[in-house]
Design an enzyme around this catalytic site. Structure first.
Site, mmCIF file in Angstrom:
data_model
loop_
_atom_site.group_PDB
_atom_site.id
_atom_site.type_symbol
_atom_site.label_atom_id
_atom_site.label_comp_id
_atom_site.label_asym_id
_atom_site.label_seq_id
_atom_site.Cartn_x
_atom_site.Cartn_y
_atom_site.Cartn_z
ATOM 1 N N GLY A 10 0.639 -1.258 -0.333
ATOM 2 C CA GLY A 10 0.024 0.072 0.187
ATOM 3 C C GLY A 10 0.966 1.116 0.189
ATOM 4 C CB ALA A 11 4.255 1.751 -1.125
ATOM 5 N N GLY A 14 -0.131 8.227 0.542
ATOM 6 C CA GLY A 14 -1.038 8.128 2.150
ATOM 7 C C GLY A 14 0.922 8.057 3.008
ATOM 8 C CB ILE A 15 1.025 6.378 6.488
ATOM 9 C CG1 ILE A 15 -0.161 5.511 6.154
ATOM 10 C CG2 ILE A 15 -0.004 7.922 7.291
ATOM 11 C CD1 ILE A 15 -0.238 4.872 7.653
ATOM 12 C CE1 TYR A 166 -9.907 0.418 8.264
ATOM 13 C CE2 TYR A 166 -10.984 1.586 9.910
ATOM 14 C CZ TYR A 166 -9.454 1.364 9.301
ATOM 15 O OH TYR A 166 -8.219 1.883 9.257
#
Length: 282
Positions: A10-11, A14-15, A166
């Site tokens: 998930g790069a 965002g973070i 979630y």
């Protein structure tokens, strides 16, 4: 971090992207996993702009698919003989129930099952590379979880409530961390989870209806992605947490998660369910 090989899921925003930039500045060799080729290429460019000497590459993977997760692990092995830092960062929140290609509820599959399987497939590399670290990005949202969510992990027999689903997935991240730390005892590999804070990113913008509007309304009160990445970077790089394992962190400090997140029996049950759903003996 010079000489350390880091894989971040998930790069592409965002973070995840900010974590990559920070670790690149520290000299790490980065392998960034993303789903979209264009966004992944843009992330590589952004990391190199932030750290011109960065050693960074990418691997495409759709973490909603277990076959794609297996391909990601295999592709990583073909390129690298060691893995020092694994940042399980990818996350998903949606306001309607969706089913993956494997037939699993998408939020649980993407947030938890993919990282359970990826960590299992790369675990021997981590152990051989020790001291190594596994960082699982969870959320304070785990407090919204159902404590009996494993009776119906696919949310197939109940109304779909996005925050609850979630929360179940984020609770799974912490319980997985606990189970992983237990199984890694005696090795030089640690596993820790974290809450990054309420971060202003594109997270949740793939939702529709009122939930999408709530995300936008809350944006002015959220922290930047750079600040949100600080605890991930701390757990990946700081000597202060060398040897620390099985903990939950907020703002670079140990914190106490919900009582459900500290339930060892629930952690063991999740581990068994995850093995069954991914088809592995982890």
């Amino acid at each position: 971090m010079d000489g350390k090989v880091c894989l971040i899921t998930g790069a592409t925003g965002g973070i995840g992207q900010e974590t990559a930039k920070a670790l690149a500045r520290l000299g790490a060799t980065l392998v960034l996993s993303g789903r979209d080729a264009a966004r992944t290429a843009a992330t590589i460019a952004a990391v190199r702009e932030a750290a011109p000497q960065a050693r960074v590459e990418s691997l495409l993977a759709d973490l909603s698919s277990l076959a794609s997760v297996r391909a990601l692990a295999q592709a990583f092995r073909e390129r690298h003989q060691r893995l020092d830092i694994l940042v399980n960062n990818a996350g998903l929140i949606i306001d309607r129930r969706e089913v993956t290609v494997d037939g699993y509820e998408a939020t649980f599959a993407t947030n938890h099952l993919s990282h359970f399987l990826l960590t299992h497939l790369l675990r021997d590399l981590l152990v051989a590379s020790g001291p190594a670290r596994i960082i699982n990005v969870s959320s304070f949202g785990h407090a919204f979880a159902n404590t009996d969510f494993l009776d119906d992990p696919q949310t197939a027999n109940q109304p779909y409530r996005p925050l609850r689903v979630y929360g179940n997935a984020k609770l799974s991240n912490i319980l997985f961390t606990k189970g992983l730390a237990k199984r890694l005892a005696g090795t030089q590999v640690t596993a820790n989870a974290l809450h990054p804070g309420a971060v202003r990113t594109g997270f949740g913008h793939n939702s529709q209806g009122i939930f999408r509007h709530l995300v936008k309304l809350g944006a002015p009160f959220m922290i930047s992605s750079e600040k949100g990445a600080r605890t991930s970077v701390y757990l990946a790089a700081s000597p202060e947490v060398a040897g620390v394992s099985g903990e939950y962190f907020i703002k670079c400090r140990k914190a106490k998660p919900s009582s459900a997140a500290r339930d060892e029996a629930l952690a063991e049950r999740l581990w068994q369910v995850s093995e069954e759903l991914t088809g592995v003996k982890a």
